[in-house]
Design an enzyme around this catalytic site. Sequence first.
Site, PDB file in Angstrom:
ATOM      1  N   MET A   1       0.922  -1.012   0.012  1.00  0.00           N
ATOM      2  CA  MET A   1      -0.114   0.030  -0.076  1.00  0.00           C
ATOM      3  C   MET A   1       1.003   1.351  -0.054  1.00  0.00           C
ATOM      4  O   MET A   1       2.056   1.176   0.560  1.00  0.00           O
ATOM      5  CB  MET A   1      -0.971  -0.154   1.291  1.00  0.00           C
ATOM      6  CG  MET A   1      -1.454   0.833   2.036  1.00  0.00           C
ATOM      7  SD  MET A   1      -0.742   2.412   2.701  1.00  0.00           S
ATOM      8  CE  MET A   1       0.760   1.931   3.586  1.00  0.00           C
ATOM      9  N   PRO A   2       0.636   2.202  -0.689  1.00  0.00           N
ATOM     10  CA  PRO A   2      -0.476   2.490  -1.329  1.00  0.00           C
ATOM     11  C   PRO A   2      -0.487   2.294  -2.848  1.00  0.00           C
ATOM     12  O   PRO A   2       0.456   1.625  -3.251  1.00  0.00           O
ATOM     13  CB  PRO A   2      -0.479   4.192  -1.483  1.00  0.00           C
ATOM     14  CG  PRO A   2       0.874   4.532  -1.258  1.00  0.00           C
ATOM     15  CD  PRO A   2       1.606   3.301  -0.523  1.00  0.00           C
ATOM     16  N   PHE A   3      -1.518   2.326  -3.477  1.00  0.00           N
ATOM     17  CA  PHE A   3      -1.656   2.203  -4.895  1.00  0.00           C
ATOM     18  C   PHE A   3      -1.893   3.465  -5.656  1.00  0.00           C
ATOM     19  O   PHE A   3      -2.830   4.276  -5.274  1.00  0.00           O
ATOM     20  CB  PHE A   3      -2.911   1.145  -5.323  1.00  0.00           C
ATOM     21  CG  PHE A   3      -3.146   1.025  -6.707  1.00  0.00           C
ATOM     22  CD1 PHE A   3      -2.213   0.493  -7.542  1.00  0.00           C
ATOM     23  CD2 PHE A   3      -4.408   1.202  -7.123  1.00  0.00           C
ATOM     24  CE1 PHE A   3      -2.491   0.175  -8.780  1.00  0.00           C
ATOM     25  CE2 PHE A   3      -4.613   1.146  -8.345  1.00  0.00           C
ATOM     26  CZ  PHE A   3      -3.927   0.566  -9.323  1.00  0.00           C
ATOM     27  N   THR A  72      -4.902   5.341  -3.488  1.00  0.00           N
ATOM     28  CA  THR A  72      -5.408   4.584  -2.373  1.00  0.00           C
ATOM     29  C   THR A  72      -4.581   4.263  -1.306  1.00  0.00           C
ATOM     30  O   THR A  72      -3.455   3.851  -1.789  1.00  0.00           O
ATOM     31  CB  THR A  72      -6.059   3.213  -3.275  1.00  0.00           C
ATOM     32  OG1 THR A  72      -6.888   3.689  -4.332  1.00  0.00           O
ATOM     33  CG2 THR A  72      -6.902   2.250  -2.458  1.00  0.00           C
TER      34      THR A  72
END
Length: 127
Positions: A1-3, A72
């Site tokens: 994470m993140p994307f 995200t």
Amino acid sequence: MPFVRVHLRRGQTLAFRQAIAENVYEALRETFNVPEEDKFVVIDEIDPANFIYSKSYMNIARSDDFVLLQLTVSNTRTVEQKKALFQRIVERLVDNPGLRAEDIFINLVEVQKENWSFGLGLAQYEL
């Protein structure tokens, strides 16, 4: 994470696209404490006819070099961290690849940590 998803007009150079991906990642490392190698970026090049945005919303004059970033992330950051991220992304992208601050749109999508699977069908962040 993140994307990270990067949306921009078709026709930019590979070096330009790579600079965006790398500088957003570095800004995340600096402000969100993202670990090394936690880099997942998709760059969407869009035909100009299909890349529709306001050239003047909120009195910001945008050019054809407009870049839309959607990140995200887990919902674990403070408002101060988010503000620092926005500022650092803009600073880095103005420096390299030379975008104007007016042409950088950033949207954070926050999800709970259990909504990530990095492979193997596992929820690695599940508590």
